[in-house]
Each structure stands twice: as C-alpha cells, then as structure tokens.
Design a protein around this motif. Sequence first.
Motif, PDB file in Angstrom:
ATOM      1  N   GLY A  28       0.772  -1.225   0.000  1.00  0.00           N
ATOM      2  CA  GLY A  28       0.000   0.000   0.000  1.00  0.00           C
ATOM      3  C   GLY A  28       0.806   1.279   0.000  1.00  0.00           C
ATOM      4  N   ALA A  29       2.112   1.177  -0.117  1.00  0.00           N
ATOM      5  CA  ALA A  29       2.917   2.400  -0.145  1.00  0.00           C
ATOM      6  C   ALA A  29       2.515   3.266  -1.335  1.00  0.00           C
ATOM      7  CB  ALA A  29       4.401   2.066  -0.201  1.00  0.00           C
ATOM      8  N   ASP A  30       2.219   2.650  -2.471  1.00  0.00           N
ATOM      9  CA  ASP A  30       1.809   3.418  -3.645  1.00  0.00           C
ATOM     10  C   ASP A  30       0.435   4.059  -3.434  1.00  0.00           C
ATOM     11  OD1 ASP A  30       0.699   0.867  -3.646  1.00  0.00           O
ATOM     12  OD2 ASP A  30       0.580   0.756  -5.820  1.00  0.00           O
ATOM     13  N   GLU A  31      -0.457   3.352  -2.751  1.00  0.00           N
ATOM     14  CA  GLU A  31      -1.783   3.910  -2.450  1.00  0.00           C
ATOM     15  C   GLU A  31      -1.638   5.123  -1.537  1.00  0.00           C
ATOM     16  OE1 GLU A  31      -6.008   2.611  -0.334  1.00  0.00           O
ATOM     17  OE2 GLU A  31      -4.466   1.097  -0.658  1.00  0.00           O
ATOM     18  N   LEU A  32      -0.858   4.977  -0.498  1.00  0.00           N
ATOM     19  CA  LEU A  32      -0.620   6.078   0.429  1.00  0.00           C
ATOM     20  C   LEU A  32       0.055   7.245  -0.291  1.00  0.00           C
ATOM     21  CD1 LEU A  32      -0.838   7.030   3.346  1.00  0.00           C
ATOM     22  CD2 LEU A  32       1.386   5.973   3.767  1.00  0.00           C
ATOM     23  N   PRO A  85      -5.245  -3.649  -1.840  1.00  0.00           N
ATOM     24  CA  PRO A  85      -5.281  -4.562  -0.688  1.00  0.00           C
ATOM     25  C   PRO A  85      -5.838  -3.910   0.588  1.00  0.00           C
ATOM     26  CG  PRO A  85      -3.205  -4.797  -1.842  1.00  0.00           C
ATOM     27  CD  PRO A  85      -3.924  -3.635  -2.464  1.00  0.00           C
ATOM     28  N   TRP A  86      -5.651  -2.614   0.755  1.00  0.00           N
ATOM     29  CA  TRP A  86      -6.178  -1.944   1.953  1.00  0.00           C
ATOM     30  C   TRP A  86      -7.690  -1.739   1.876  1.00  0.00           C
ATOM     31  CZ3 TRP A  86      -2.538   2.775   3.191  1.00  0.00           C
ATOM     32  CH2 TRP A  86      -1.294   2.288   3.608  1.00  0.00           C
ATOM     33  N   ALA A  87      -8.236  -1.650   0.670  1.00  0.00           N
ATOM     34  CA  ALA A  87      -9.662  -1.385   0.446  1.00  0.00           C
ATOM     35  C   ALA A  87     -10.136  -0.188   1.274  1.00  0.00           C
ATOM     36  CB  ALA A  87     -10.501  -2.622   0.742  1.00  0.00           C
ATOM     37  N   THR A  88      -9.350   0.865   1.239  1.00  0.00           N
ATOM     38  CA  THR A  88      -9.648   2.073   2.011  1.00  0.00           C
ATOM     39  C   THR A  88     -10.975   2.679   1.578  1.00  0.00           C
ATOM     40  OG1 THR A  88      -7.285   2.528   2.045  1.00  0.00           O
ATOM     41  CG2 THR A  88      -8.747   4.358   2.618  1.00  0.00           C
ATOM     42  N   PRO A  89     -11.863   2.985   2.529  1.00  0.00           N
ATOM     43  CA  PRO A  89     -13.060   3.755   2.155  1.00  0.00           C
ATOM     44  C   PRO A  89     -12.586   5.114   1.614  1.00  0.00           C
ATOM     45  CG  PRO A  89     -13.319   2.791   4.341  1.00  0.00           C
ATOM     46  CD  PRO A  89     -11.881   2.593   3.938  1.00  0.00           C
ATOM     47  N   LEU A  90     -12.891   5.396   0.375  1.00  0.00           N
ATOM     48  CA  LEU A  90     -12.322   6.566  -0.291  1.00  0.00           C
ATOM     49  C   LEU A  90     -12.799   7.893   0.270  1.00  0.00           C
ATOM     50  CD1 LEU A  90     -12.186   5.389  -3.993  1.00  0.00           C
ATOM     51  CD2 LEU A  90     -10.301   5.727  -2.395  1.00  0.00           C
ATOM     52  N   ILE A  91     -13.849   7.883   1.066  1.00  0.00           N
ATOM     53  CA  ILE A  91     -14.330   9.134   1.627  1.00  0.00           C
ATOM     54  C   ILE A  91     -13.275   9.772   2.526  1.00  0.00           C
ATOM     55  CG2 ILE A  91     -15.511   8.075   3.595  1.00  0.00           C
ATOM     56  CD1 ILE A  91     -16.517  11.244   1.612  1.00  0.00           C
ATOM     57  N   TYR A  92     -12.441   8.983   3.177  1.00  0.00           N
ATOM     58  CA  TYR A  92     -11.432   9.550   4.083  1.00  0.00           C
ATOM     59  C   TYR A  92     -10.332  10.303   3.327  1.00  0.00           C
ATOM     60  CZ  TYR A  92     -13.902   6.652   7.426  1.00  0.00           C
ATOM     61  OH  TYR A  92     -14.877   6.078   8.192  1.00  0.00           O
ATOM     62  N   PRO A  93      -9.626   9.671   2.409  1.00  0.00           N
ATOM     63  CA  PRO A  93      -8.602  10.464   1.700  1.00  0.00           C
ATOM     64  C   PRO A  93      -9.210  11.543   0.810  1.00  0.00           C
ATOM     65  CG  PRO A  93      -8.720   8.238   0.794  1.00  0.00           C
ATOM     66  CD  PRO A  93      -9.579   8.266   2.016  1.00  0.00           C
ATOM     67  N   GLN A  94     -10.350  11.239   0.193  1.00  0.00           N
ATOM     68  CA  GLN A  94     -10.966  12.254  -0.665  1.00  0.00           C
ATOM     69  C   GLN A  94     -11.522  13.414   0.154  1.00  0.00           C
ATOM     70  OE1 GLN A  94     -13.838  10.402  -3.233  1.00  0.00           O
ATOM     71  NE2 GLN A  94     -12.262   9.509  -4.542  1.00  0.00           N
TER      72      GLN A  94
END
Length: 184
Positions: free
Chosen positions: A39-43, A119-128
Amino acid sequence: MSRFTGFLSALFGWMFIALSLIVVGETVARKLFSFSLQGADELGGYILAVGSGLAFTIAFVERAHIRIDLIQALLPATARALLDWVSVVSMAALALLLAYVGWLVVDETIEFRSNAPTPWATPLIYPQGIWYATLVIFALVALAAAVRATWMLLRGRSAQMVAEFGPKSAQDELAAELEDLNKR
C-alpha cells in the motif's frame, strides 16, 4: 498569512518526508526480506493529492504562480493593477471550479460508498475528504483575495493592489532571500 502558509508548508514537507521513509522501508523490506507493506503506492497517491491542494494555497498566497511580467513592468500602475485583478479573480474562479468538481467526486464516493481497489480497500471518503478540504481552503483563500482585490480596484488603490497581488519582482525575491538569510 505567513504563519498560515508556514504551517501548510511544514505539513506539506512532513507528509512527503513520511512518504519517503515509507517508500524506503518498503524497498528495503522487499529487497532484504521479500516482504511488502502492501500500500505504499496507495498512500503515496493520497499524499500527493493532499499535497497538491496545499501547494495551490501556498503558491497563491506567496505569489509564486508563474506570470510573465516582462510587459507588465512597463505599464502604468492602473493597468498593472487591472491585470493583477484579472489574475486574482481568474485564480479564484479556478479555485471555485476545483472545489465544485472536487465536491462532485466526493459526492459520488459517498453515494456509492466507494472503496479503493487495493489490498487496503480504504473507504475513499477519508482520503478524498481530506483532499477536498484542501481544495476548499484554496477556494476560500482565493475568494477572499479576489474580494480584497476588487475592493482595492474600486477604491483606486492601484499601488497597494500591485504591491499585494502583483508578481514578485527580482527586488522582492532578493529582499525575501536576504531576510531568510538573516533569520538563519
């Protein structure tokens, strides 16, 4: 505003230092231990998005956006003030457009309860949401500047308008560098 941009600059810098450390850790872990943080690329994408919103505000307040001022320096103060006003109002319009389009993205994310396909399946509302907040800050700062610039223009304060909203001259940049040098 210098405290505000100083804070944003420090936040911007620390975010990218943290990202650099994460990337180094990821690289070392992959090479030496065949292990990935996943997830380094996602972050990195999230930090880049938030950092860009912060950079828009910093560049606007510090008058660091590129403008070609070769001809402007030859114009009378009233014409320079008018060009500076057009510049500030145009930037405010762009900032408001970015905030509007950003809201459309966030609204769609809320509607569909979107998660990152990682892989993290981050809810996008947080970063967005954080990214959108930086766009709103940019829009508010630019809108306040446009209102102030319009007020100055209507009051005939051309010299003050040029001083506050005109492109930095070589003398302005030299003075800022010397001041920074004296602080060290």
